[in-house]
Scaffold this motif. Sequence first.
Motif, PDB file in Angstrom:
ATOM      1  N   LEU A 164      42.030  32.418  39.173  1.00  0.00           N
ATOM      2  CA  LEU A 164      42.355  31.197  38.432  1.00  0.00           C
ATOM      3  C   LEU A 164      42.559  31.437  36.939  1.00  0.00           C
ATOM      4  CD1 LEU A 164      39.898  28.696  40.176  1.00  0.00           C
ATOM      5  CD2 LEU A 164      42.400  28.648  40.298  1.00  0.00           C
ATOM      6  N   SER A 165      41.997  32.536  36.422  1.00  0.00           N
ATOM      7  CA  SER A 165      42.156  32.839  34.993  1.00  0.00           C
ATOM      8  C   SER A 165      43.542  33.382  34.660  1.00  0.00           C
ATOM      9  CB  SER A 165      41.091  33.852  34.549  1.00  0.00           C
ATOM     10  OG  SER A 165      41.296  35.103  35.185  1.00  0.00           O
ATOM     11  N   GLN A 166      44.370  33.614  35.690  1.00  0.00           N
ATOM     12  CA  GLN A 166      45.757  34.053  35.522  1.00  0.00           C
ATOM     13  C   GLN A 166      45.882  35.293  34.633  1.00  0.00           C
ATOM     14  OE1 GLN A 166      48.035  30.645  34.225  1.00  0.00           O
ATOM     15  NE2 GLN A 166      47.493  29.445  36.023  1.00  0.00           N
ATOM     16  N   PRO A 167      45.255  36.395  35.047  1.00  0.00           N
ATOM     17  CA  PRO A 167      45.322  37.625  34.234  1.00  0.00           C
ATOM     18  C   PRO A 167      46.681  38.303  34.357  1.00  0.00           C
ATOM     19  CG  PRO A 167      44.240  38.088  36.304  1.00  0.00           C
ATOM     20  CD  PRO A 167      44.493  36.598  36.297  1.00  0.00           C
ATOM     21  N   SER A 168      46.898  39.309  33.530  1.00  0.00           N
ATOM     22  CA  SER A 168      48.058  40.191  33.674  1.00  0.00           C
ATOM     23  C   SER A 168      47.672  41.257  34.692  1.00  0.00           C
ATOM     24  CB  SER A 168      48.416  40.835  32.330  1.00  0.00           C
ATOM     25  OG  SER A 168      49.371  41.859  32.531  1.00  0.00           O
ATOM     26  N   TRP A 169      48.112  41.074  35.931  1.00  0.00           N
ATOM     27  CA  TRP A 169      47.695  41.994  36.997  1.00  0.00           C
ATOM     28  C   TRP A 169      48.168  43.416  36.719  1.00  0.00           C
ATOM     29  CZ3 TRP A 169      43.970  40.083  39.653  1.00  0.00           C
ATOM     30  CH2 TRP A 169      43.908  38.709  39.940  1.00  0.00           C
ATOM     31  N   SER A 170      49.343  43.556  36.149  1.00  0.00           N
ATOM     32  CA  SER A 170      49.866  44.903  35.870  1.00  0.00           C
ATOM     33  C   SER A 170      48.999  45.613  34.831  1.00  0.00           C
ATOM     34  CB  SER A 170      51.315  44.828  35.388  1.00  0.00           C
ATOM     35  OG  SER A 170      51.409  44.061  34.203  1.00  0.00           O
ATOM     36  N   GLN A 171      48.601  44.893  33.776  1.00  0.00           N
ATOM     37  CA  GLN A 171      47.727  45.492  32.761  1.00  0.00           C
ATOM     38  C   GLN A 171      46.364  45.834  33.342  1.00  0.00           C
ATOM     39  OE1 GLN A 171      47.403  43.564  28.912  1.00  0.00           O
ATOM     40  NE2 GLN A 171      49.449  42.665  29.129  1.00  0.00           N
ATOM     41  N   ALA A 172      45.843  44.946  34.156  1.00  0.00           N
ATOM     42  CA  ALA A 172      44.516  45.170  34.740  1.00  0.00           C
ATOM     43  C   ALA A 172      44.525  46.392  35.658  1.00  0.00           C
ATOM     44  CB  ALA A 172      44.071  43.926  35.512  1.00  0.00           C
ATOM     45  N   LEU A 173      45.539  46.498  36.504  1.00  0.00           N
ATOM     46  CA  LEU A 173      45.618  47.640  37.422  1.00  0.00           C
ATOM     47  C   LEU A 173      45.863  48.942  36.664  1.00  0.00           C
ATOM     48  CD1 LEU A 173      47.678  46.015  40.323  1.00  0.00           C
ATOM     49  CD2 LEU A 173      45.267  46.702  40.373  1.00  0.00           C
ATOM     50  N   HIS A 174      46.702  48.878  35.641  1.00  0.00           N
ATOM     51  CA  HIS A 174      46.961  50.078  34.831  1.00  0.00           C
ATOM     52  C   HIS A 174      45.677  50.550  34.150  1.00  0.00           C
ATOM     53  CE1 HIS A 174      49.160  52.944  32.406  1.00  0.00           C
ATOM     54  NE2 HIS A 174      48.658  52.415  31.304  1.00  0.00           N
ATOM     55  N   ALA A 175      44.897  49.611  33.602  1.00  0.00           N
ATOM     56  CA  ALA A 175      43.649  49.966  32.915  1.00  0.00           C
ATOM     57  C   ALA A 175      42.610  50.514  33.885  1.00  0.00           C
ATOM     58  CB  ALA A 175      43.093  48.740  32.189  1.00  0.00           C
ATOM     59  N   THR A 176      42.655  50.065  35.147  1.00  0.00           N
ATOM     60  CA  THR A 176      41.693  50.525  36.153  1.00  0.00           C
ATOM     61  C   THR A 176      41.859  52.010  36.451  1.00  0.00           C
ATOM     62  OG1 THR A 176      41.672  48.325  37.158  1.00  0.00           O
ATOM     63  CG2 THR A 176      40.847  50.138  38.501  1.00  0.00           C
ATOM     64  N   PHE A 177      43.098  52.494  36.375  1.00  0.00           N
ATOM     65  CA  PHE A 177      43.381  53.889  36.728  1.00  0.00           C
ATOM     66  C   PHE A 177      43.681  54.762  35.499  1.00  0.00           C
ATOM     67  CE2 PHE A 177      44.375  51.357  40.478  1.00  0.00           C
ATOM     68  CZ  PHE A 177      43.678  52.048  41.458  1.00  0.00           C
ATOM     69  N   ARG A 178      43.353  54.260  34.308  1.00  0.00           N
ATOM     70  CA  ARG A 178      43.637  55.020  33.087  1.00  0.00           C
ATOM     71  C   ARG A 178      42.331  55.378  32.379  1.00  0.00           C
ATOM     72  NH1 ARG A 178      46.383  51.567  28.686  1.00  0.00           N
ATOM     73  NH2 ARG A 178      44.209  50.941  28.444  1.00  0.00           N
ATOM     74  N   VAL A 179      42.129  56.663  32.176  1.00  0.00           N
ATOM     75  CA  VAL A 179      40.945  57.131  31.450  1.00  0.00           C
ATOM     76  C   VAL A 179      41.132  56.842  29.969  1.00  0.00           C
ATOM     77  CG1 VAL A 179      39.538  59.151  30.887  1.00  0.00           C
ATOM     78  CG2 VAL A 179      40.550  58.937  33.167  1.00  0.00           C
ATOM     79  N   PRO A 180      40.117  56.355  29.266  1.00  0.00           N
ATOM     80  CA  PRO A 180      40.280  56.002  27.848  1.00  0.00           C
ATOM     81  C   PRO A 180      40.532  57.223  26.972  1.00  0.00           C
ATOM     82  CG  PRO A 180      37.962  55.949  28.464  1.00  0.00           C
ATOM     83  CD  PRO A 180      38.745  56.136  29.732  1.00  0.00           C
TER      84      PRO A 180
END
Length: 416
Positions: A164-180
Amino acid sequence: MLRRWRTRILLFMAVLGPGFITANVDNDSGGILTYSQAGAQYGYNLLWTMIPITIALTVIQEMNARMGVVTGKGLSDLIREEFGLRLTFVLMVVLVIVNFTNVVTEFIGIAGSLHLFHVTKFVSVPVCGALVWLMVVKGNYKTTEKIFIVASLVYITYIFAGVLSQPSWSQALHATFRVPEESAWRDKAYVYMAIGIVGTTIAPWMQFYLQSSIVEKGIRPKNFTALRLDVVVGSLFQDLVAWFIIVACAATLFVHGMGAIQVAADAAEAMRPLAGDYAFILFAFGLFNASVFAASILPLSTAYTVCEGLGFESGVDKSFHEAPFFYWLYTLLIAGGGAAVLMLPDAQLISFAILSQVLNGVLLPVIIILMLMLINRTDLMGEHKNSRTGNVIAWGTSIIVIGMTLVMLWGLIPGH
């Protein structure tokens, strides 16, 4: 074929509880507030932690469950027998201190969630404290466990809130698989929050509670396959919920520049204009459920652990007269946790909640190392001792968390 699958499902339902409950109760008030703060302060930038943490959580919980099934003893009981009473006593004292901060955090969640509906903490905390005490002390294990399983399923509200918060799914998925980037580790607040996420997801108390509940339930080696599935399902569900909490707050509080959460109600209150009333209600209800749920389990886990470690009678199947130390410790933890929230200034509640999870993270490697020393004993575990892969993941988790703790402590030194 149908009969075989029906047998498997019935067997899984028979052992369902310890793994699923233990994993999901760790999405407690401290967990929700820590994940919320991570999303509010850093957006999607801490989502990458979920994958390695989920792997580590599953492996460590499986190790713990296997020890309980094979030995028929709780973790603190094994530690006392194998390492002596002196080490066990020191560990129990440290664990009680850390767990007490977690109990306080559960009542912070209760106070914060009901404050959203204009109920003062001077009413909500005493009433809910009395209810969770009565549920455990006056109930029985099977009834209590069923209540806890239903409460675990309520965590699905956070998945709905995240959508319901309408996130940016592409950004969220990219951040999940990206090491800082390396620069992130020079940010003291970022490292502090990362340790908090580890500590709230793989909390030390979980290992003691899971093994004790397996022993209490009397699960045998022949049922271990179903128990392992219980542990895996619980771990995956827990971290899926955690991922959605971070996403929900990243998509609302962080994106709209609201920054860090100041009081427990902020995360839900901020969602009302940004994601609608439904997200607000789901988040608030989820926080209340999680807080009451964990306010029951955490003191219970601590009482089990200390009684096992020091040789006192314990168990919710025993009467107050049969296990007085067990019930008095449980009672004092609830009463003390509630009283602490009533005395703490509201402005310090969130900081205290996150500190409690960081303390979990600092203590975690000690517990994992003791578990590894036990589970690799052939005379104790026989053919069920740990695999090489399990050892690599568990030792790696300990070393990484110790390294993060040292980085955090180094950053606290003036001039660094």
